[in-house]
Design an enzyme around this catalytic site. Structure first.
Site, PDB file in Angstrom:
ATOM      1  N   VAL A  70       1.332  -3.735   3.907  1.00  0.00           N
ATOM      2  CA  VAL A  70       1.560  -5.037   4.571  1.00  0.00           C
ATOM      3  C   VAL A  70       2.459  -5.794   4.704  1.00  0.00           C
ATOM      4  O   VAL A  70       2.557  -6.971   5.270  1.00  0.00           O
ATOM      5  CB  VAL A  70      -0.113  -5.939   4.284  1.00  0.00           C
ATOM      6  CG1 VAL A  70      -1.461  -5.280   4.664  1.00  0.00           C
ATOM      7  CG2 VAL A  70      -0.075  -5.848   2.725  1.00  0.00           C
ATOM      8  N   SER A 122       0.919  -1.334  -0.104  1.00  0.00           N
ATOM      9  CA  SER A 122      -0.124  -0.019  -0.180  1.00  0.00           C
ATOM     10  C   SER A 122       0.751   1.343  -0.094  1.00  0.00           C
ATOM     11  O   SER A 122       0.230   2.326  -0.187  1.00  0.00           O
ATOM     12  CB  SER A 122      -1.137  -0.128   1.139  1.00  0.00           C
ATOM     13  OG  SER A 122      -2.119  -0.937   1.012  1.00  0.00           O
ATOM     14  N   TYR A 138      -5.176   4.719   7.750  1.00  0.00           N
ATOM     15  CA  TYR A 138      -6.681   4.018   7.857  1.00  0.00           C
ATOM     16  C   TYR A 138      -7.383   4.276   9.225  1.00  0.00           C
ATOM     17  O   TYR A 138      -7.303   5.578   9.489  1.00  0.00           O
ATOM     18  CB  TYR A 138      -6.531   2.548   7.769  1.00  0.00           C
ATOM     19  CG  TYR A 138      -5.598   2.172   6.408  1.00  0.00           C
ATOM     20  CD1 TYR A 138      -5.853   2.279   5.316  1.00  0.00           C
ATOM     21  CD2 TYR A 138      -4.625   1.330   6.521  1.00  0.00           C
ATOM     22  CE1 TYR A 138      -5.181   2.105   4.145  1.00  0.00           C
ATOM     23  CE2 TYR A 138      -3.606   0.907   5.660  1.00  0.00           C
ATOM     24  CZ  TYR A 138      -4.172   1.260   4.107  1.00  0.00           C
ATOM     25  OH  TYR A 138      -3.343   1.157   3.232  1.00  0.00           O
ATOM     26  N   TYR A 163      -2.923  -3.180 -10.406  1.00  0.00           N
ATOM     27  CA  TYR A 163      -2.971  -2.613  -9.113  1.00  0.00           C
ATOM     28  C   TYR A 163      -2.053  -3.573  -8.287  1.00  0.00           C
ATOM     29  O   TYR A 163      -1.202  -3.245  -7.477  1.00  0.00           O
ATOM     30  CB  TYR A 163      -4.212  -2.294  -8.459  1.00  0.00           C
ATOM     31  CG  TYR A 163      -4.261  -2.455  -6.967  1.00  0.00           C
ATOM     32  CD1 TYR A 163      -3.972  -1.199  -6.136  1.00  0.00           C
ATOM     33  CD2 TYR A 163      -4.927  -3.566  -6.314  1.00  0.00           C
ATOM     34  CE1 TYR A 163      -3.899  -1.096  -5.085  1.00  0.00           C
ATOM     35  CE2 TYR A 163      -4.649  -3.415  -4.929  1.00  0.00           C
ATOM     36  CZ  TYR A 163      -4.383  -2.364  -4.074  1.00  0.00           C
ATOM     37  OH  TYR A 163      -4.426  -2.134  -2.822  1.00  0.00           O
ATOM     38  N   LYS A 200       0.495   3.411  -2.925  1.00  0.00           N
ATOM     39  CA  LYS A 200      -0.780   4.007  -3.122  1.00  0.00           C
ATOM     40  C   LYS A 200      -0.423   5.630  -3.288  1.00  0.00           C
ATOM     41  O   LYS A 200      -1.051   6.154  -4.365  1.00  0.00           O
ATOM     42  CB  LYS A 200      -1.762   3.966  -2.157  1.00  0.00           C
ATOM     43  CG  LYS A 200      -2.391   2.579  -2.290  1.00  0.00           C
ATOM     44  CD  LYS A 200      -3.175   1.930  -1.239  1.00  0.00           C
ATOM     45  CE  LYS A 200      -3.977   0.699  -1.114  1.00  0.00           C
ATOM     46  NZ  LYS A 200      -4.442   0.088   0.217  1.00  0.00           N
TER      47      LYS A 200
HETATM   48  O1  DON Z   1      -4.780  -4.528  -1.725  1.00  0.00           O
HETATM   49  C1  DON Z   1      -4.138  -5.226  -1.075  1.00  0.00           C
HETATM   50  O2  DON Z   1      -4.489  -6.033  -0.216  1.00  0.00           O
HETATM   51  C2  DON Z   1      -2.571  -5.094  -0.869  1.00  0.00           C
HETATM   52  N1  DON Z   1      -1.897  -5.634  -2.117  1.00  0.00           N
HETATM   53  C3  DON Z   1      -2.208  -3.857  -0.357  1.00  0.00           C
HETATM   54  C4  DON Z   1      -2.381  -3.740   1.127  1.00  0.00           C
HETATM   55  C5  DON Z   1      -1.806  -2.934   2.171  1.00  0.00           C
HETATM   56  O3  DON Z   1      -0.516  -2.928   1.961  1.00  0.00           O
HETATM   57  C6  DON Z   1      -2.455  -2.347   3.259  1.00  0.00           C
HETATM   58  N2  DON Z   1      -1.679  -1.740   4.116  1.00  0.00           N
HETATM   59  N3  DON Z   1      -1.278  -1.807   5.047  1.00  0.00           N
END
Ligand code: DON
Length: 432
Positions: A261, A64, A243, A191, A67
């Protein structure tokens, strides 16, 4: 002398090394295999100095943290109106993978949650690009932020694609509202590939420092995105980057930030520093446990909270004095530092309180290192008003910090490089 900064970083890492709470992300099987003991922290200053300790050169997927950078590319590529029509800027107060869409329009609440980020991915690059061209554009853009070519971890990407049901559901919802206008599965794949870019903590710190440095990569010198884009991205990071933990973060840490993550965490403090940490165990919000602790410590140890700023205005007038005597007297206001609105207001008041009686008045900008647009206009208005009051006004500006000064209607100014030149010019005019 050895710099104390890496030593400080190593000391703080050691303080948190024993915290084994949380767990690596489990919903992407490949991420669950990450070594949970990894721990690293990097500071990248806006002039390009980089300090690190621990696992600073281990690659992991950006997730993320991609983003805000893809949001920046979309804003730069398509313009604010197009992007804001499709993705809002309101904190959702919900988890990153919630289907947080605005009632009625179906517009995702912000670009940091998955719904917004999937949409933002579709808006990167010029209109009409196909999925492969767009992904290449995103990889190049994020690489420019990092200052080196980034590559995709194919195994993490396919591992996530095998379990991407939730993101696919979000994308189909977005397609049903016409927020996405193309094949939802192709956008989710793009994405997910974006999230699977491999970075190190060092890369992330440089990427964050590029945001802190108004969009210019401090190592390569490349302008990656325009300044207004950076302001927008940092604003959204500060309200939505963490978040449903955004409020705690804003009050306790106070650095615009984004987590991923895989265990990465970045913070960008405008004008000062980009920070990155890496530690794979996550808390319930999906933020790195030790990353959050490290940032809390860095912020309080070093006064990095964005709301804690020094009273810059008070010191803008370095001195206010007269050289020479009688008809040879020259009033000099020596200014210093970075001047913005509050600093320029101090100069206005200093000139008013002084009510100079000397005919020549010199504003000495030798010690000024930056001046923003409003401060420049205010100083030129001071020049104009002093001229109308009958003064000969000088800017001592050896570095041309105000290039081509135009004080406007009725104003007149002479630019010189030293106080000595003011004296000889005033003598030539027979005043001073
Ligand atoms: O969209 C997703 O689930 C992941 N590829 C990215 C999510 C993420 O890193 C959330 N952040 N803490």
């Amino acid at each position: 002398m050895r710099s104390p900064i890496p030593d400080y970083l190593a000391e703080v890492l050691a303080d948190f090394a024993s915290d084994t709470s949380g767990a690596p992300a489990g919903y992407i099987p490949e991420l669950a295999t990450a070594d949970p003991e990894r721990l690293g922290a990097v500071f990248a200053m806006v002039d390009g100095a980089v300090y690190g300790a621990g696992d600073v050169d281990i690659e992991f997927t950006i997730q993320s943290i991609s983003k805000p950078f893809t949001y920046a590319l979309a804003l730069a590529d398509r313009g604010f109106d197009t992007v804001l029509a499709k993705v809002g800027v309101e904190p959702s107060g919900e988890a990153f993978n919630e289907i947080s869409l605005e009632g009625g329009s179906g517009r995702p609440l912000n670009p940091m949650i998955n719904a917004g980020a999937i949409t933002t991915h579709s808006l990167a690059g010029a209109e009409g690009m196909d999925a492969a061209q767009r992904l290449d554009h995103v990889v190049s853009g994020l690489s420019a932020f990092a200052g080196r070519r980034l590559s995709i971890d194919e195994s993490v990407c396919s591992s996530e694609m095998e379990h991407a049901h939730r993101n696919l559901a979000i994308a189909h919802m977005l397609r049903s509202y016409n927020i996405l206008t193309e094949d939802p599965a192709a956008v989710v794949e793009g994405y997910t590939r974006q999230c699977s870019l491999l970075v190190t903590a060092r890369d992330l710190a440089v990427m964050a420092a590029t945001l802190a440095n108004h969009g210019v990569n401090p190592l390569s010198g490349e302008r990656v995105v325009p300044e207004p884009v950076v302001r927008q991205v940092l604003s959204v990071m500060s309200t939505c980057g963490m978040y449903d933990a955004a409020g705690d973060w804003a009050t306790q840490v106070g650095i615009p930030a984004k987590s991923g993550v895989a265990g990465g965490l970045i913070g960008a403090l405008p004008g000062q520093i980009g920070i990155a940490t890496f530690s794979p165990r996550l808390d319930a919000h999906g933020n790195s446990v030790r990353g959050v602790s490290l940032f809390g410590r860095f912020s309080s140890d070093m006064g990095l909270h964005v709301m804690e700023v020094p009273a810059a205005a008070r010191s803008v007038v370095r001195s206010n004095y007269v050289v020479g005597a009688g008809p040879n007297a020259i009033r000099v206001l020596e200014l210093q530092g970075g001047i913005r609105f509050a600093g320029a207001e101090r100069v206005v008041r200093e000139v008013m309180d002084t009510a100079p009686t000397e005919a020549p008045v010199a504003l000495d900008l030798t010690m000024v290192y930056s001046i923003d647009d409003v401060a420049r206009r205010m100083l030129l208005e001071i020049v104009r008003r002093l001229t109308l009051d009958g003064h000969d006004v000088y800017l001592i500006d050896p570095e041309f910090i105000i290039p081509d000064p135009d004080p406007g209607d009725g104003g007149r100014v002479s630019v010189v490089s030293s106080l000595g030149q003011v004296g000889s010019d005033a003598a030539r005019r027979g005043r001073g």
